[in-house]
Scaffold this motif. Structure first.
Motif, PDB file in Angstrom:
ATOM      1  N   ALA A 130     -11.254  84.088 -24.599  1.00 15.20           N
ATOM      2  CA  ALA A 130     -11.601  84.909 -23.447  1.00 15.20           C
ATOM      3  C   ALA A 130     -10.431  85.841 -23.097  1.00 15.20           C
ATOM      4  O   ALA A 130      -9.296  85.630 -23.518  1.00 15.20           O
ATOM      5  CB  ALA A 130     -11.941  84.019 -22.255  1.00 15.20           C
ATOM      6  N   TRP A 131     -10.733  86.883 -22.313  1.00 12.89           N
ATOM      7  CA  TRP A 131      -9.695  87.799 -21.859  1.00 12.89           C
ATOM      8  C   TRP A 131      -8.647  87.052 -21.039  1.00 12.89           C
ATOM      9  O   TRP A 131      -8.967  86.171 -20.251  1.00 12.89           O
ATOM     10  CB  TRP A 131     -10.300  88.900 -20.992  1.00 12.89           C
ATOM     11  N   TYR A 132      -7.386  87.483 -21.227  1.00 17.97           N
ATOM     12  CA  TYR A 132      -6.244  86.976 -20.442  1.00 17.97           C
ATOM     13  C   TYR A 132      -5.988  85.493 -20.654  1.00 17.97           C
ATOM     14  O   TYR A 132      -5.294  84.853 -19.863  1.00 17.97           O
ATOM     15  CB  TYR A 132      -6.449  87.249 -18.936  1.00 17.97           C
ATOM     16  N   ARG A 133      -6.553  84.923 -21.717  1.00 17.67           N
ATOM     17  CA  ARG A 133      -6.299  83.518 -22.023  1.00 17.67           C
ATOM     18  C   ARG A 133      -6.065  83.371 -23.516  1.00 17.67           C
ATOM     19  O   ARG A 133      -6.758  83.982 -24.318  1.00 17.67           O
ATOM     20  CB  ARG A 133      -7.484  82.637 -21.613  1.00 17.67           C
ATOM     21  N   GLY A 134      -5.074  82.554 -23.853  1.00 19.06           N
ATOM     22  CA  GLY A 134      -4.825  82.290 -25.259  1.00 19.06           C
ATOM     23  C   GLY A 134      -5.673  81.127 -25.741  1.00 19.06           C
ATOM     24  O   GLY A 134      -6.254  80.378 -24.955  1.00 19.06           O
ATOM     25  N   ALA A 135      -5.767  80.991 -27.048  1.00 18.17           N
ATOM     26  CA  ALA A 135      -6.498  79.862 -27.621  1.00 18.17           C
ATOM     27  C   ALA A 135      -5.702  78.579 -27.403  1.00 18.17           C
ATOM     28  O   ALA A 135      -4.477  78.593 -27.236  1.00 18.17           O
ATOM     29  CB  ALA A 135      -6.727  80.096 -29.104  1.00 18.17           C
ATOM     30  N   ASP A 136      -6.412  77.458 -27.396  1.00 21.17           N
ATOM     31  CA  ASP A 136      -5.765  76.161 -27.239  1.00 21.17           C
ATOM     32  C   ASP A 136      -4.846  75.861 -28.424  1.00 21.17           C
ATOM     33  O   ASP A 136      -5.080  76.311 -29.549  1.00 21.17           O
ATOM     34  CB  ASP A 136      -6.810  75.038 -27.167  1.00 21.17           C
ATOM     35  N   ARG A 137      -3.814  75.069 -28.158  1.00 23.13           N
ATOM     36  CA  ARG A 137      -3.004  74.505 -29.240  1.00 23.13           C
ATOM     37  C   ARG A 137      -3.715  73.240 -29.712  1.00 23.13           C
ATOM     38  O   ARG A 137      -3.926  72.316 -28.915  1.00 23.13           O
ATOM     39  CB  ARG A 137      -1.592  74.204 -28.734  1.00 23.13           C
ATOM     40  N   THR A 138      -4.083  73.190 -30.986  1.00 21.12           N
ATOM     41  CA  THR A 138      -4.903  72.071 -31.485  1.00 21.12           C
ATOM     42  C   THR A 138      -4.281  71.476 -32.747  1.00 21.12           C
ATOM     43  O   THR A 138      -4.780  71.689 -33.867  1.00 21.12           O
ATOM     44  CB  THR A 138      -6.335  72.547 -31.788  1.00 21.12           C
ATOM     45  N   PRO A 139      -3.190  70.712 -32.608  1.00 23.32           N
ATOM     46  CA  PRO A 139      -2.514  70.171 -33.803  1.00 23.32           C
ATOM     47  C   PRO A 139      -3.354  69.179 -34.594  1.00 23.32           C
ATOM     48  O   PRO A 139      -3.091  68.955 -35.777  1.00 23.32           O
ATOM     49  CB  PRO A 139      -1.263  69.501 -33.218  1.00 23.32           C
ATOM     50  N   HIS A 140      -4.383  68.570 -33.967  1.00 23.97           N
ATOM     51  CA  HIS A 140      -5.179  67.561 -34.669  1.00 23.97           C
ATOM     52  C   HIS A 140      -6.502  68.120 -35.193  1.00 23.97           C
ATOM     53  O   HIS A 140      -7.347  67.362 -35.679  1.00 23.97           O
ATOM     54  CB  HIS A 140      -5.457  66.373 -33.737  1.00 23.97           C
ATOM     55  N   LEU A 141      -6.690  69.438 -35.108  1.00 18.00           N
ATOM     56  CA  LEU A 141      -7.980  70.011 -35.474  1.00 18.00           C
ATOM     57  C   LEU A 141      -8.327  69.781 -36.939  1.00 18.00           C
ATOM     58  O   LEU A 141      -9.467  69.438 -37.273  1.00 18.00           O
ATOM     59  CB  LEU A 141      -7.991  71.505 -35.160  1.00 18.00           C
TER      60      LEU A 141
END
Length: 325
Positions: A130-141
């Motif tokens: 979404a605008w003005y938001r970064g993607a989640d950090r997902t080390p276990h993806l």
């Protein structure tokens, strides 16, 4: 690995018509010297490949030559749905597999259809966050995705909103959903299907135990029903507010869709001042307070009393900071 790279060079030249050694090296993430050796190997194997010197030069295949070595591997076939989502594929650890599948598909197309496909690729791009938001950090993806592919049970430590915040769960991962830049795991747990935000997984272990997916389980249908139930669960209360004509027109751009739709659905006849009384769903006074403050002086809360009092207290505090004596 080298055989796969030789095939990739062949397919790239078949798809593009011409490519320099540097372009091939960049595409395959190897050195130019490696490309030279690979081209020599292809020529020695009888592939009609030749080089053209000069600024517009590069390697080409003899006109009319087409390889039929375009069969997809199992992994490539499974990844076809992600060919239009390169960022998502990379996060899942499938970037190279998707690139190989896409290359084989392009090489198999006639020239005219290949040009049309490349035109679409150059003119359409999906940016999920979404605008003005970064993607989640997902080390276990990647581990979660592997468990989903192979129907493996996982044990995970998970941070949830409610108390106790950290909990350990053993789940059967059914599928993955990418929503507005956030990855979610849909999994069976304790005879129920639950949804987990992957960025909130603290630790994860893929177990040796396998499971059988429920017959007829539809991930897309489950997710749609989950979203509808999610709105119903979190909107536990209502607020009655008055809105100016200006903010009522702009409401769909200022609040979430469920709130805007409810306001427009319940809007009555404007009063003498041009203001309209509406009823909107809210989670709680804490959640509604910052959302209604966004509307500024174009909104007045009539009920519930707790929310009106919270707004009054907040406005008094702001007046002490910004107001004059």
């Amino acid at each position: 690995m080298r055989a796969s790279r030789l095939l990739s060079i062949l397919l790239l030249l078949q798809t593009r018509g011409r490519a320099t050694a540097q372009e091939l090296a960049d595409e395959l993430e190897v050195s130019v010297r490696t490309i030279y050796r690979d081209v020599e190997s292809l020529s020695a194997a009888g592939v009609p490949l030749y080089g053209e010197p000069g600024h517009d030069g590069g390697y080409r295949l003899l006109d009319g030559f087409r390889t039929r070595l375009t069969g997809l591997t199992t992994d490539e076939a499974e990844s076809l749905v992600l060919t239009g989502l390169p960022a998502a594929a990379a996060e899942l650890g499938l970037g190279a597999v998707v690139a190989a599948a896409q290359l084989k598909l392009m090489a198999a197309l006639p020239a005219e259809l290949r040009d049309r496909a490349e035109r679409i690729t150059g003119r359409f791009h999906l940016d999920a966050p979404a605008w003005y938001r970064g993607a989640d950090r997902t080390p276990h993806l990647t581990e979660v995705a592997d468990a989903v592919w192979n129907n493996c049970v996982v044990r995970m430590r998970y941070l949830r909103w409610a108390e106790p915040h950290e909990t350990t769960r053993i789940v059967q991962p059914y599928g993955l959903v990418l929503k507005a830049g956030h990855w979610y795991l849909v999994a069976g747990a304790a005879e129920r299907i639950r949804t987990y935000r992957i960025s909130r997984i603290v630790d994860l272990h893929v177990l040796d135990e396998r499971f059988t997916r429920p017959a007829g389980f539809d991930l897309a249908a489950y997710w749609q029903a989950y979203l509808e139930q999610f709105d119903a669960r979190r909107h536990r209360g209502e607020a009655i507010i008055r809105l100016s004509a200006q903010v009522l027109d702009r409401l769909p751009h200022l609040v979430e869709p469920a709130v805007a739709q409810a306001a427009l659905r319940t809007a009555g006849t404007p009063d003498a001042d041009g203001w309209t009384r509406v009823t909107i769903p809210i989670e709680s006074a804490d959640q509604a307070l910052p959302e209604l403050l966004k509307l500024g002086a174009d909104a007045e809360v009539l009920a519930p009393a707790e929310l009106r009092e919270r707004l009054t207290t907040t406005l008094d505090a702001l007046n002490r900071i910004y107001g004059t004596a």
